[in-house]
Design a protein around this motif. Structure first.
Motif, PDB file in Angstrom:
ATOM      1  N   THR A  89     -35.523 -34.805  21.069  1.00 56.30           N
ATOM      2  CA  THR A  89     -34.176 -34.603  21.600  1.00 56.30           C
ATOM      3  C   THR A  89     -33.356 -33.737  20.644  1.00 56.30           C
ATOM      4  O   THR A  89     -32.653 -32.818  21.055  1.00 56.30           O
ATOM      5  CB  THR A  89     -33.470 -35.964  21.769  1.00 56.30           C
ATOM      6  OG1 THR A  89     -34.391 -36.865  22.361  1.00 56.30           O
ATOM      7  CG2 THR A  89     -32.235 -35.840  22.609  1.00 56.30           C
ATOM      8  N   VAL A  90     -33.464 -34.063  19.343  1.00 58.68           N
ATOM      9  CA  VAL A  90     -32.718 -33.307  18.336  1.00 58.68           C
ATOM     10  C   VAL A  90     -33.090 -31.831  18.434  1.00 58.68           C
ATOM     11  O   VAL A  90     -32.231 -30.945  18.429  1.00 58.68           O
ATOM     12  CB  VAL A  90     -33.017 -33.846  16.924  1.00 58.68           C
ATOM     13  CG1 VAL A  90     -32.445 -32.934  15.855  1.00 58.68           C
ATOM     14  CG2 VAL A  90     -32.460 -35.257  16.771  1.00 58.68           C
ATOM     15  N   ASP A  91     -34.386 -31.557  18.609  1.00 62.86           N
ATOM     16  CA  ASP A  91     -34.870 -30.184  18.718  1.00 62.86           C
ATOM     17  C   ASP A  91     -34.310 -29.499  19.951  1.00 62.86           C
ATOM     18  O   ASP A  91     -33.772 -28.401  19.881  1.00 62.86           O
ATOM     19  CB  ASP A  91     -36.404 -30.202  18.826  1.00 62.86           C
ATOM     20  CG  ASP A  91     -37.033 -29.624  17.583  1.00 62.86           C
ATOM     21  OD1 ASP A  91     -36.271 -29.406  16.613  1.00 62.86           O
ATOM     22  OD2 ASP A  91     -38.258 -29.394  17.591  1.00 62.86           O
ATOM     23  N   GLN A  92     -34.457 -30.200  21.083  1.00 67.49           N
ATOM     24  CA  GLN A  92     -34.055 -29.581  22.344  1.00 67.49           C
ATOM     25  C   GLN A  92     -32.573 -29.266  22.389  1.00 67.49           C
ATOM     26  O   GLN A  92     -32.161 -28.241  22.912  1.00 67.49           O
ATOM     27  CB  GLN A  92     -34.422 -30.503  23.508  1.00 67.49           C
ATOM     28  CG  GLN A  92     -35.834 -30.252  23.985  1.00 67.49           C
ATOM     29  CD  GLN A  92     -36.360 -31.408  24.806  1.00 67.49           C
ATOM     30  OE1 GLN A  92     -35.637 -32.347  25.123  1.00 67.49           O
ATOM     31  NE2 GLN A  92     -37.628 -31.330  25.148  1.00 67.49           N
ATOM     32  N   LEU A  93     -31.766 -30.148  21.836  1.00 70.80           N
ATOM     33  CA  LEU A  93     -30.320 -29.930  21.892  1.00 70.80           C
ATOM     34  C   LEU A  93     -29.823 -29.177  20.668  1.00 70.80           C
ATOM     35  O   LEU A  93     -28.623 -29.065  20.456  1.00 70.80           O
ATOM     36  CB  LEU A  93     -29.595 -31.266  22.036  1.00 70.80           C
ATOM     37  CG  LEU A  93     -29.980 -32.091  23.269  1.00 70.80           C
ATOM     38  CD1 LEU A  93     -29.187 -33.384  23.317  1.00 70.80           C
ATOM     39  CD2 LEU A  93     -29.751 -31.289  24.541  1.00 70.80           C
ATOM     40  N   ALA A  94     -30.762 -28.680  19.833  1.00 74.95           N
ATOM     41  CA  ALA A  94     -30.410 -27.936  18.619  1.00 74.95           C
ATOM     42  C   ALA A  94     -29.419 -28.708  17.763  1.00 74.95           C
ATOM     43  O   ALA A  94     -28.421 -28.177  17.284  1.00 74.95           O
ATOM     44  CB  ALA A  94     -29.862 -26.555  18.988  1.00 74.95           C
ATOM     45  N   LEU A  95     -29.686 -30.006  17.599  1.00 75.72           N
ATOM     46  CA  LEU A  95     -28.783 -30.838  16.797  1.00 75.72           C
ATOM     47  C   LEU A  95     -29.164 -30.826  15.321  1.00 75.72           C
ATOM     48  O   LEU A  95     -28.515 -31.480  14.514  1.00 75.72           O
ATOM     49  CB  LEU A  95     -28.820 -32.278  17.311  1.00 75.72           C
ATOM     50  CG  LEU A  95     -28.280 -32.507  18.724  1.00 75.72           C
ATOM     51  CD1 LEU A  95     -28.488 -33.951  19.148  1.00 75.72           C
ATOM     52  CD2 LEU A  95     -26.804 -32.149  18.783  1.00 75.72           C
ATOM     53  N   GLY A  96     -30.226 -30.086  14.977  1.00 76.64           N
ATOM     54  CA  GLY A  96     -30.742 -30.066  13.617  1.00 76.64           C
ATOM     55  C   GLY A  96     -29.668 -29.935  12.543  1.00 76.64           C
ATOM     56  O   GLY A  96     -29.548 -30.802  11.674  1.00 76.64           O
ATOM     57  N   PRO A  97     -28.865 -28.844  12.595  1.00 81.03           N
ATOM     58  CA  PRO A  97     -27.868 -28.664  11.547  1.00 81.03           C
ATOM     59  C   PRO A  97     -26.912 -29.852  11.447  1.00 81.03           C
ATOM     60  O   PRO A  97     -26.559 -30.284  10.356  1.00 81.03           O
ATOM     61  CB  PRO A  97     -27.113 -27.404  11.988  1.00 81.03           C
ATOM     62  CG  PRO A  97     -28.057 -26.690  12.888  1.00 81.03           C
ATOM     63  CD  PRO A  97     -28.900 -27.732  13.545  1.00 81.03           C
ATOM     64  N   ARG A  98     -26.540 -30.407  12.629  1.00 82.21           N
ATOM     65  CA  ARG A  98     -25.596 -31.527  12.584  1.00 82.21           C
ATOM     66  C   ARG A  98     -26.233 -32.761  11.960  1.00 82.21           C
ATOM     67  O   ARG A  98     -25.604 -33.479  11.197  1.00 82.21           O
ATOM     68  CB  ARG A  98     -25.123 -31.861  13.995  1.00 82.21           C
ATOM     69  CG  ARG A  98     -23.670 -31.436  14.190  1.00 82.21           C
ATOM     70  CD  ARG A  98     -23.070 -32.180  15.326  1.00 82.21           C
ATOM     71  NE  ARG A  98     -23.373 -31.484  16.561  1.00 82.21           N
ATOM     72  CZ  ARG A  98     -23.043 -31.965  17.769  1.00 82.21           C
ATOM     73  NH1 ARG A  98     -22.447 -33.117  17.878  1.00 82.21           N
ATOM     74  NH2 ARG A  98     -23.337 -31.277  18.848  1.00 82.21           N
ATOM     75  N   ARG A  99     -27.507 -33.025  12.309  1.00 87.25           N
ATOM     76  CA  ARG A  99     -28.204 -34.175  11.719  1.00 87.25           C
ATOM     77  C   ARG A  99     -28.354 -33.983  10.221  1.00 87.25           C
ATOM     78  O   ARG A  99     -28.209 -34.921   9.444  1.00 87.25           O
ATOM     79  CB  ARG A  99     -29.600 -34.364  12.350  1.00 87.25           C
ATOM     80  CG  ARG A  99     -29.603 -34.646  13.837  1.00 87.25           C
ATOM     81  CD  ARG A  99     -28.843 -35.876  14.210  1.00 87.25           C
ATOM     82  NE  ARG A  99     -29.381 -37.101  13.651  1.00 87.25           N
ATOM     83  CZ  ARG A  99     -28.797 -38.294  13.778  1.00 87.25           C
ATOM     84  NH1 ARG A  99     -27.665 -38.410  14.431  1.00 87.25           N
ATOM     85  NH2 ARG A  99     -29.346 -39.355  13.244  1.00 87.25           N
ATOM     86  N   ARG A 100     -28.665 -32.728   9.818  1.00 87.77           N
ATOM     87  CA  ARG A 100     -28.825 -32.461   8.372  1.00 87.77           C
ATOM     88  C   ARG A 100     -27.510 -32.674   7.650  1.00 87.77           C
ATOM     89  O   ARG A 100     -27.469 -33.246   6.570  1.00 87.77           O
ATOM     90  CB  ARG A 100     -29.341 -31.034   8.156  1.00 87.77           C
ATOM     91  CG  ARG A 100     -30.863 -30.945   8.134  1.00 87.77           C
ATOM     92  CD  ARG A 100     -31.330 -29.702   7.416  1.00 87.77           C
ATOM     93  NE  ARG A 100     -30.890 -28.495   8.097  1.00 87.77           N
ATOM     94  CZ  ARG A 100     -31.476 -27.999   9.192  1.00 87.77           C
ATOM     95  NH1 ARG A 100     -32.528 -28.599   9.721  1.00 87.77           N
ATOM     96  NH2 ARG A 100     -31.016 -26.904   9.768  1.00 87.77           N
ATOM     97  N   ALA A 101     -26.416 -32.200   8.282  1.00 89.88           N
ATOM     98  CA  ALA A 101     -25.101 -32.362   7.653  1.00 89.88           C
ATOM     99  C   ALA A 101     -24.798 -33.852   7.478  1.00 89.88           C
ATOM    100  O   ALA A 101     -24.325 -34.289   6.426  1.00 89.88           O
ATOM    101  CB  ALA A 101     -24.033 -31.698   8.507  1.00 89.88           C
ATOM    102  N   ARG A 102     -25.108 -34.636   8.508  1.00 90.77           N
ATOM    103  CA  ARG A 102     -24.859 -36.080   8.452  1.00 90.77           C
ATOM    104  C   ARG A 102     -25.717 -36.716   7.342  1.00 90.77           C
ATOM    105  O   ARG A 102     -25.264 -37.566   6.598  1.00 90.77           O
ATOM    106  CB  ARG A 102     -25.194 -36.684   9.820  1.00 90.77           C
ATOM    107  CG  ARG A 102     -25.076 -38.172   9.901  1.00 90.77           C
ATOM    108  CD  ARG A 102     -23.655 -38.617  10.192  1.00 90.77           C
ATOM    109  NE  ARG A 102     -23.561 -40.070  10.058  1.00 90.77           N
ATOM    110  CZ  ARG A 102     -22.947 -40.684   9.066  1.00 90.77           C
ATOM    111  NH1 ARG A 102     -22.305 -40.005   8.141  1.00 90.77           N
ATOM    112  NH2 ARG A 102     -22.931 -42.007   9.000  1.00 90.77           N
TER     113      ARG A 102
END
Ligand code: ADP
Length: 577
Positions: A215-228
């Protein structure tokens, strides 16, 4: 919304109760360690006497005799310390086992809604990091604290017996130790608590990101997860850094606190010898004691520090006890097996009802299919009917008793929820089955397996029922895991089953095979099936159509189709497909 954390007083009360439960073993350990400490104390004592004897003039025989006595003292010390340490470890293990069992009991009986709301990171942090920290202190700390305090106390007593005037010098370290320790202890607990919850946050962010990587990949949430992740890491780093500073200050104070007394003993002792108030031998003995006791003081302080960390962890572990149960058994006995829902409402978040006054009477032995669009509240209603959550409005009763007034065991013998999530627990096949009924005999288990068509493959396992399964051992296929879950249901033997998408995730071939197993389990029971394929609905005695948290149509399939409402339309479009 994290889980609660216990107050310090609760941690103390609990620790005292734990220790009291093991009072006898505790006394045994102290006695053995006192024996070891006394033998250790005899060594400087004899050396001191020897110094005085040599100064006064003595024979070689006396020196030799002292040598033999010294050897005996060392042997005795080894013996006592060895046995004592062993007993202490056994004690630590028993205390930890009790703690772990109580915690496991609490965790497995937590209300589901609380676990869902608090997120799994917090609970996971408590069951892993916090338990590890407490485990380390209970296993090794408690025994060593007993050993070191006994040693320190006896050393002081011995020093005063040898020469009260010289022994006074030992006390010069005390103010330093007390000041630094108090400074430290006052700051440490809150800091360690913050640190623990920062680690729990890391756990949470990490497991969420990994479990939902796709899900993280598909929604391109990577940078946000990394920031968190960076954010929670920074938080944890800050608290690690801060507690390290506290420890550094403490240890400076401690070193001063136990180096100083030796110096004072020697200088002060020399003055006393000059005034005839002590002998050189006595001063030597006390000086040796001051050196010998350093190790124990250092170790005690180390454990006091670790106990701080552990008590912060323990307050998080005990905090789980403070979660309000969502049900209080009333010990009423259901008069019959009829399940009735009246005006049931439910809100996952206060003010946002997802069920709006649903009423339903289940006829004994009927099959009811619940259909409707996704998000209509089908699963939520299923969970209400199975007593997983207490409804926020209205009631679900069996034989006149509300489901949430039953104990968990009583509830499960009335109605069970079957979902597509089936877990194989680490243990033997028999262990997995006995989760449903602890006292099930081998024959009963075999019957249950046979009824779900699973006996053949279980018998073909290397050790049959005794074969170890689960992670790290034999991993059953998803269909086999599902069969084990169904066999558990047979053993549990509830009169009503709520099936939530029970077979939808399996491949069609396995599903057909499983359907046979499932039908064997369903025979003779009342069944509520949350249907995702309409042919399930077609086969049911009645169909309930849900929309927006309400039952909008209910009746036998033929009637609903003839009626020409929403269900009829659904059915027509499904048939055309
Ligand atoms: P269905 O099974 O018909 O698809 P659900 O009962 O799963 O419907 O969901 C009904 C409503 O409740 C939906 O709006 C869903 O978003 C909400 N919901 C379901 N589970 C939760 C939960 N754990 N927390 C908050 N809302 C939830």
């Amino acid at each position: 919304m994290l889980l609660p954390v216990a107050e310090t007083t609760m941690v103390w009360t609990y620790s005292r109760r734990l220790l009291r439960n093991h009072r006898l073993a505790l006394v045994g350990v102290v006695v053995l360690q006192a024996g070891a400490a006394l033998a250790a104390l005899a060594v400087p004592w004899m050396l001191g006497d020897l110094v005085d004897a040599v100064r006064a003039g003595t024979t070689r025989d006396v020196v030799a005799r002292v040598g033999v006595l010294l050897t005996i003292a060392v042997l005795l010390q080894t013996l006592f310390a060895g046995v004592g340490q062993r007993q202490a470890m056994v004690l630590g293990e028993s205390i930890f086992a009790q703690l772990r069992e109580e915690f496991l009991h609490t965790v497995t009986h937590l209300p589901l809604s609380t676990v869902e709301r608090a997120g799994t990171g917090d609970l996971l942090g408590r069951t892993t990091n916090d338990v590890d920290r407490v485990q380390w202190v209970v296993r090794f700390g408690v025994p060593r604290v007993l050993v070191t305090t006994t040693t320190i106390a006896l050393t002081l007593v011995a020093a005063f017996l040898v020469s009260p005037w010289t022994a006074v010098a030992l006390l010069t370290g005390v103010p330093l130790l007390v000041v630094f320790a108090r400074w430290y202890l006052r700051r440490a607990t809150p800091a360690y608590l913050k640190g623990s919850s920062a680690w729990a946050a890391i756990n949470g962010v990490m497991t969420e990101s990994v479990e939902h990587a796709a899900t993280v990949d598909q929604l391109a949430l990577g940078p946000r997860r990394r920031a968190r992740m960076t954010e929670v890491l920074r938080e944890a780093w800050h608290w690690e850094d801060h507690t390290l500073f506290l420890r550094a200050v403490l240890f400076v104070g401690m070193v001063l606190g136990y180096v100083l007394p030796t110096a004072v003993v020697v200088v002060w002792g020399a003055w006393l010898v000059g005034g005839g108030l002590a002998t050189v031998g006595a001063v030597s003995t006390v000086a040796l004691y001051s050196i010998q006791v350093r190790h124990s003081i250092g170790e005690l302080l180390f454990w006091i520090d670790e106990i701080q960390v552990a008590s912060a962890s323990l307050s998080r572990i005990l905090g789980v006890n403070l979660v309000e149960p969502d049900r209080y058994p009333s010990h009423e006995t259901p008069a019959g097996e009829d399940i009735v829902a009246r005006e049931v409402a439910y809100a996952y978040r206060t003010g946002h009802d997802v069920l709006h006054g649903v009423s339903l009477d289940l006829a004994r032995g009927e099959r009811l299919a619940i259909v409707g669009p996704s998000g209509a509240g089908k699963s939520t209603l299923g969970r209400m009917l199975a007593g997983i959550h207490p409804p926020t409005g209205g009631s679900v009763t069996v034989g006149g008793v509300r489901l949430v007034d039953l104990t968990e065991e009583e509830l499960r013998s009335e109605v069970a929820l079957v979902t597509q999530e089936h877990h194989v627990f680490v243990g033997t096949v028999a262990d997995n089955l006995r989760l449903a009924r602890a006292e099930a005999s081998e024959d009963e288990m075999r019957d249950a397996l046979a009824s779900v068509d699973a006996l053949t493959w279980v018998d073909s396992l290397p050790d049959g029922l005794g074969t170890k399964v689960g992670s790290g051992a034999l991993t059953p296929t998803p269909a086999q895991a599902q069969q084990l879950a169904l066999a558990r249901l047979v053993l549990l033997d509830p009169h009503t089953l709520v099936l939530d998408e029970a077979t939808s995730l399996l491949d069609p071939r396995a599903a057909r095979h499983l359907e046979r197993s499932l039908n064997a389990v369903l025979a003779g029971r009342t069944v509520v099936a949350i249907a995702h394929r309409l042919h399930t609905a077609h086969d049911a005695d009645r169909v309930a159509v849900m929309e927006d948290g309400r039952i909008v149509e209910i009746g036998p399939h033929e009637e609903l189709v003839a009626h020409g409402g929403g269900y009829a339309a659904l059915w027509r479009s499904w048939q055309q497909e």
